[in-house]
Design a protein around this motif. Structure first.
Motif, PDB file in Angstrom:
ATOM      1  N   GLY A 159       0.710  -1.268  -0.066  1.00 67.38           N
ATOM      2  CA  GLY A 159      -0.056   0.030  -0.051  1.00 67.38           C
ATOM      3  C   GLY A 159       0.842   1.260  -0.168  1.00 67.38           C
ATOM      4  N   ILE A 160       2.075   1.234   0.875  1.00 70.54           N
ATOM      5  CA  ILE A 160       2.565   2.469   0.829  1.00 70.54           C
ATOM      6  C   ILE A 160       3.485   2.599  -0.670  1.00 70.54           C
ATOM      7  N   ALA A 161       3.970   1.652  -1.210  1.00 71.37           N
ATOM      8  CA  ALA A 161       4.390   1.652  -2.564  1.00 71.37           C
ATOM      9  C   ALA A 161       3.403   2.438  -3.656  1.00 71.37           C
ATOM     10  N   LEU A 162       2.184   2.007  -3.454  1.00 69.46           N
ATOM     11  CA  LEU A 162       0.901   2.350  -4.272  1.00 69.46           C
ATOM     12  C   LEU A 162       0.588   3.758  -4.067  1.00 69.46           C
ATOM     13  N   TRP A 163       0.707   4.251  -2.784  1.00 68.89           N
ATOM     14  CA  TRP A 163       0.521   5.501  -2.399  1.00 68.89           C
ATOM     15  C   TRP A 163       1.464   6.429  -2.753  1.00 68.89           C
ATOM     16  N   THR A 164       2.761   6.115  -2.752  1.00 71.60           N
ATOM     17  CA  THR A 164       3.968   7.006  -3.028  1.00 71.60           C
ATOM     18  C   THR A 164       3.810   7.126  -4.524  1.00 71.60           C
ATOM     19  N   ALA A 165       3.422   6.117  -5.487  1.00 67.93           N
ATOM     20  CA  ALA A 165       3.339   6.649  -6.883  1.00 67.93           C
ATOM     21  C   ALA A 165       2.012   7.390  -7.149  1.00 67.93           C
ATOM     22  N   TRP A 166       0.931   7.028  -6.515  1.00 70.47           N
ATOM     23  CA  TRP A 166      -0.147   7.906  -6.598  1.00 70.47           C
ATOM     24  C   TRP A 166       0.063   9.486  -6.260  1.00 70.47           C
ATOM     25  N   VAL A 167       0.512   9.641  -5.056  1.00 66.36           N
ATOM     26  CA  VAL A 167       1.002  10.998  -4.680  1.00 66.36           C
ATOM     27  C   VAL A 167       1.785  11.819  -5.579  1.00 66.36           C
ATOM     28  N   ALA A 168       2.994  10.859  -6.135  1.00 73.14           N
ATOM     29  CA  ALA A 168       4.285  11.600  -6.971  1.00 73.14           C
ATOM     30  C   ALA A 168       3.480  11.684  -8.413  1.00 73.14           C
ATOM     31  N   GLY A 169       2.549  10.801  -8.911  1.00 70.63           N
ATOM     32  CA  GLY A 169       1.830  10.953 -10.073  1.00 70.63           C
ATOM     33  C   GLY A 169       0.994  12.251 -10.047  1.00 70.63           C
ATOM     34  N   THR A 170       0.211  12.489  -9.111  1.00 65.62           N
ATOM     35  CA  THR A 170      -0.738  13.619  -8.785  1.00 65.62           C
ATOM     36  C   THR A 170       0.131  14.934  -8.824  1.00 65.62           C
ATOM     37  N   ALA A 171       1.239  14.801  -8.017  1.00 68.93           N
ATOM     38  CA  ALA A 171       1.923  16.204  -7.981  1.00 68.93           C
ATOM     39  C   ALA A 171       2.444  16.525  -9.674  1.00 68.93           C
ATOM     40  N   LEU A 172       3.105  15.609 -10.144  1.00 71.56           N
ATOM     41  CA  LEU A 172       3.598  15.779 -11.601  1.00 71.56           C
ATOM     42  C   LEU A 172       2.553  16.308 -12.421  1.00 71.56           C
ATOM     43  N   GLY A 173       1.150  15.938 -12.308  1.00 73.26           N
ATOM     44  CA  GLY A 173       0.285  16.348 -13.177  1.00 73.26           C
ATOM     45  C   GLY A 173      -0.314  17.724 -12.614  1.00 73.26           C
TER      46      GLY A 173
END
Length: 251
Positions: A159-173
């Motif tokens: 879950g931490i791995a997926l959360w990190t990717a989701w937040v990173a992608g959101t910030a990029l967008g």
């Protein structure tokens, strides 16, 4: 979080056997690291989805910081996308709440499925673990738990791995969406459905008796998708498949 809802229904419908171990409620650092490594490849494909949300949220009038914090604190992609439609002034808070509730109702089923492993944890660890609940780490961890695994570290780590990717992608967008082209052109939307398809195939190989409940659930979900409000076809399919699974196992 993300993924094909029809494909991950089967994990919710498994009628679980009695625990193979009397030990429960473990949460180890080694397990967390193992879960991060296990779902890191899948997490990479979550980034474009987060990027798309970041761009969409900015277009709806949210600030970049607001958008990033929303993903960090809410962390439920489908409900977040749906919520954007209700943020225009005046905000329809009741409708927003009902839609988010409907889209998140499957977590009640997931929670019931995980209860006997999660509940023995201290309250703090229990809340921390459930805060990172996604469809993907549930699908992976559930099979291990059924086979006798008692360490919830891999569930939390995934879950931490997926959360990190989701937040990173959101910030990029949110902060740089104008510099990025159409992410869908790269075919990344196929990654998560393929992942869940592989999970379902593995589940059916271990439990061939689920074929009929799974087939019925898929049919119900597909047939009611254009009729019911978004998300309710998943709930109905899960109820039908679960009821059939219990009935066939009781015969």
């Amino acid at each position: 979080m993300t993924g094909n809802p029809i494909l991950f229904l089967t994990d919710y419908m498994v009628r679980e056997p009695a625990p193979k171990s009397t030990s429960a409620g473990l949460l180890t650092a080694g397990g967390v690291l193992r879960g991060i490594r296990q779902l890191l490849p899948i997490s990479i494909f979550v980034i474009p989805f987060g990027l798309a949300f970041g761009i969409a949220a900015i277009e709806q009038g949210l600030g970049a910081l607001q958008t990033t914090l929303m993903s960090a604190l809410v962390f439920t992609a489908v409900a977040q996308f749906a919520a954007l439609e209700f943020l225009a002034e005046p905000v329809a808070y009741v409708s927003l709440g009902l839609v988010v509730l409907a889209l998140s109702a499957r977590n009640v089923i997931i929670g019931a499925t995980l209860a006997r492993w999660i509940n023995p944890l201290p309250a703090g660890k229990r809340l921390l673990t459930l805060a990172f609940l996604t469809d993907a780490n549930f699908s992976v961890a559930h099979g291990d738990l059924q086979r006798g695994e008692t360490d919830l570290g891999p569930f939390l780590g995934g879950g931490i791995a997926l959360w990190t990717a989701w937040v990173a992608g959101t910030a990029l967008g949110a902060y740089g969406g104008d510099l990025i082209g159409n992410a869908e052109a790269f075919g990344v939307s196929a990654a998560m459905p393929c992942f869940f398809a592989a999970t379902v195939v593995g589940t059916l190989r271990r439990a061939s008796g689920l074929m009929v409940p799974v087939a019925c659930a898929v049919a119900v979900s597909a047939l009611t998708y254009p009729i019911l409000p978004t998300g309710w076809n998943i709930i109905l399919a899960a109820l039908v498949g679960g009821a059939l699974s219990v009935w066939t196992n009781d015969k």
